[in-house]
Design an enzyme around this catalytic site. Structure first.
Site, PDB file in Angstrom:
ATOM      1  N   THR A   1       0.851  -1.179   0.000  1.00 50.31           N
ATOM      2  CA  THR A   1       0.000   0.000   0.000  1.00 50.31           C
ATOM      3  C   THR A   1       0.892   1.236   0.000  1.00 50.31           C
ATOM      4  OG1 THR A   1      -1.668  -1.188   1.257  1.00 50.31           O
ATOM      5  CG2 THR A   1      -1.865   1.208   1.201  1.00 50.31           C
ATOM      6  N   TYR A   2       0.707   2.083  -1.011  1.00 54.13           N
ATOM      7  CA  TYR A   2       1.521   3.289  -1.131  1.00 54.13           C
ATOM      8  C   TYR A   2       0.762   4.490  -0.582  1.00 54.13           C
ATOM      9  CZ  TYR A   2       4.920   0.753  -3.857  1.00 54.13           C
ATOM     10  OH  TYR A   2       5.894  -0.140  -4.237  1.00 54.13           O
ATOM     11  N   PHE A   3       1.516   5.405   0.029  1.00 54.26           N
ATOM     12  CA  PHE A   3       0.929   6.611   0.609  1.00 54.26           C
ATOM     13  C   PHE A   3       1.539   7.843  -0.050  1.00 54.26           C
ATOM     14  CE2 PHE A   3       0.311   3.303   3.668  1.00 54.26           C
ATOM     15  CZ  PHE A   3      -0.914   3.570   4.234  1.00 54.26           C
TER      16      PHE A   3
ATOM     17  N   SER B   1      -2.377   6.085  -1.990  1.00 58.43           N
ATOM     18  CA  SER B   1      -2.390   6.433  -3.416  1.00 58.43           C
ATOM     19  C   SER B   1      -2.597   5.215  -4.300  1.00 58.43           C
ATOM     20  CB  SER B   1      -1.094   7.155  -3.797  1.00 58.43           C
ATOM     21  OG  SER B   1       0.027   6.465  -3.319  1.00 58.43           O
TER      22      SER B   1
END
Lengths: 173, 173
Positions: free
Chosen positions: A35-37, A100
């Site tokens: 999971t990208y932030f 994101s």
């Protein structure tokens, strides 16, 4: 710590045969859900940074990657730490970071000399090969070593993909 | 998770005698070195949030605390995760966070019913007592329970200190 890394598309069956012939050591298979932030105060899409929580077979790891440091590889500064995935997500959201995108892949890991070779099957994108060396300095030397290794697989500098899996997934959507 | 917490100055010798008489369970002694960070996009001094890496007897823990939710206690949302302290510091600095101060203390921890009682000797500040309940809701009920417990120590609502150790350390400097 610098992560000197080259990524390219590669047929996995062919690559595995070659790796076995060369005597590369098979380390294992990992199931990644990344999971990208993105940040509230600057857009990582512009700054070329990445902040991620990786869930890998029950463990969670938070990783920060700085902007890329050269034009043909994915070399960059990288820091990582094991974390509690759920609480770290809560901390990032409370600080104003936001998700994101998510990248899911199966990674087969091999070791050859001081290189880590990853055969990635990325959900929705296909088969890739990543070759990586962790080092404190000497980007050029290590990069040459990686590209010389990749010649065995018919992969040259022109095949190097600097676009991240996240960017590729987001482009596809 | 909510942290319902009250802090007050307290003489430790007297408090320990009382805790023993009440049958409180002694858990252990911890040595804390807490590094606090401020954010690049909002000033935690104004928003009443806190982000900290605690080094405690060889372990490192990252904690986020939201703003306080009532006027007499230190009740707030809290998330925490074990981390690699050095790498997490590097991640925070790379993201633009910066160190705002360090608090060092020795904490003696006791358990009584569902309360955690901490006797804190804070470097440069003196002796304090913190009573804490972790809960998902019911702030008022838990707060009453804590203040009723603190009556035994001659501590009332008027003695409750909502100023953080960090703020007290920074004021002193």
């Amino acid at each position: 710590m610098l992560e000197i890394e080259v990524k390219a598309r590669a047929d996995h069956q062919q690559a595995k045969e070659l790796l076995t012939d060369m005597g590369a050591h098979f380390i294992g298979v990992q199931h990644h859900s990344d999971t990208y932030f993105n940040a509230p105060h600057r857009d990582f899409g512009n700054t070329d940074e990445a902040l991620r929580i990786r869930s890998v077979d029950g463990r969670s790891v938070m990783t920060y990657k700085g902007k890329k440091l050269d034009t043909v590889s994915k070399t960059r500064e990288e820091f990582e730490t094991d974390v509690d995935g759920g609480n770290t997500r809560s901390i990032l959201l409370a600080l104003g970071f936001y998700e994101s995108g998510v990248v899911k892949k199966i990674r087969e890991v091999f070791k050859y000399e001081d290189m880590t070779i990853c055969l990635d099957s990325v959900e929705g994108l296909g088969e890739f090969m990543e070759v990586e060396i962790g080092a404190e300095s000497d980007i050029e030397t290590h990069k040459k070593q990686i590209f010389s290794f990749l010649e065995n697989f018919g992969i040259g500098e022109e095949d190097s993909i600097r676009t991240s899996y996240l960017e590729m997934v987001l482009e596809k959507e």
